[in-house]
Design an enzyme around this catalytic site. Sequence first.
Site, mmCIF file in Angstrom:
data_model
loop_
_atom_site.group_PDB
_atom_site.id
_atom_site.type_symbol
_atom_site.label_atom_id
_atom_site.label_comp_id
_atom_site.label_asym_id
_atom_site.label_seq_id
_atom_site.Cartn_x
_atom_site.Cartn_y
_atom_site.Cartn_z
ATOM 1 N N CYS A 112 40.195 98.750 10.563
ATOM 2 C CA CYS A 112 39.308 98.783 9.391
ATOM 3 C C CYS A 112 38.565 100.109 9.225
ATOM 4 C CB CYS A 112 38.338 97.611 9.410
ATOM 5 S SG CYS A 112 37.281 97.477 10.846
ATOM 6 N N ASP A 336 35.757 96.339 0.813
ATOM 7 C CA ASP A 336 36.079 95.701 2.086
ATOM 8 C C ASP A 336 37.559 95.887 2.420
ATOM 9 O OD1 ASP A 336 36.395 94.035 4.272
ATOM 10 O OD2 ASP A 336 35.281 92.362 3.404
ATOM 11 N N HIS A 338 39.209 94.441 4.914
ATOM 12 C CA HIS A 338 39.689 93.414 5.835
ATOM 13 C C HIS A 338 40.711 92.447 5.248
ATOM 14 C CE1 HIS A 338 35.906 94.771 7.717
ATOM 15 N NE2 HIS A 338 36.559 94.546 8.836
#
Length: 450
Positions: A112, A336, A338
């Site tokens: 990430c 994000d 993820h």
Amino acid sequence: MEASGTDDVEKLKSKFLSAWHNMKYSWVLKTKTYFKRNSPVFLLGKCYHFKYEDSSVTSDGGSNSGSESKEDLSGNVDEFRKDFISRIWLTYREEFPQIETSSWTTDCGWGCTLRTGQMLLAQGLIVHFLGRDWTWTEALDIFSSESEFWTANTARKLTPSLETSFSENNECVSSNKQPLHNCDKKSNSEDFHQKIISWFADYPLAYFGLHQLVKLGKNSGKVAGDWYGPAVVSHLLRKAIEESSDPELQGITIYVAQDCTIYSADVYDLQCNKGTEKAVVILVPVRLGGERTNMEYFEFVKGILSLEFCIGIIGGKPKQSYYFVGFQDDSLIYMDPHYCQSFVDVSVKNFPLESFHCPSPKKMSFKKMDPSCTIGFYCRNAREFEKAAEELTKVLKSSTKQNYPLFTFVNGHAQDFDFVCTPVYDQNDLFTEDEKKRLKRFSTEEFVLL
């Protein structure tokens, strides 16, 4: 046979991990994001106001009339939405070509921070080649009906009035940054849009792809599956752009601040290398506190994200890395990485772009931010660097009650102060001994990534 069996087990683990991350994060992606009323929204140096001027609107955002038209708000809302969606979104991927000397075909669970670093660099390249005002022509087409925060009722909550703390130092105007190329023609800008995304593709030859960053990380003791902190990723990006061979990339370089200090002469040397002037992406690894982020630094973070030179922050919260792109009130706006998506073959002509653009912004409280982060800036030339240094110095002075700022600008070269800023690297070693010591200290303080 045994090796083949081990590979099969690892692939099975990867598939399970990808499915788990999608189950965990897909609902977050679809969750509504609400914006408060009476506040400006900042996005990478731009300030958005969605003023609702109908006197029939009550103080709590409601209305005494049921016949209000959406046209009063839709234009400004679309501008913000289109601007956000146009930023390049790089997430976990699965089923990409196996990373060399490993069995990994996904970065789920460990990549990430590499992804947030990629997103920051991608924004720098967008500004460099297309300009800050560029937006993707199809951005609004991928808007999901699940993102109901963009309805007219919620948009009224975006009614902003510029905060006093910014009124003296910032103006809510569009950035004047001009692109390197004349991209008036749609075809030209879209060609560069696709090219920039292809540089971050998940295959071994991509200049800034996961495979290349992992390969460079090996020279500093990192392997696929390890976690990478913001400071380490900064140096990997710098090395990746140094090794890129595309002629288009020879006009841009990366400078990584040493011990929270930007040495101006070293930046000028990078920008004026071999008689040609280059643009520079400046990366500044910092800590916003000890174990937890010091709330006194929030005004600093807001000041940084409101500057036209800012290309974002590689940061996050403990155990998760995010790409911070803006804020409203006491909440940070982020992208994000993820959510796990399938590998996209960028060698295919007109490969699909939708999965590289996030349909909805997310917000989190500043107090949840991990103190370890890297701040990014883009300066097209030496004159812009001088202006950026001036503006950043103002923010640094006005946003801290400490006797010293989070980072500083120093005239001269790092070597004048017994530091090494532009070392000569051995083929088998990414960092000098001094850098290794500093990064070791950083690594012990950085958050562990899932």
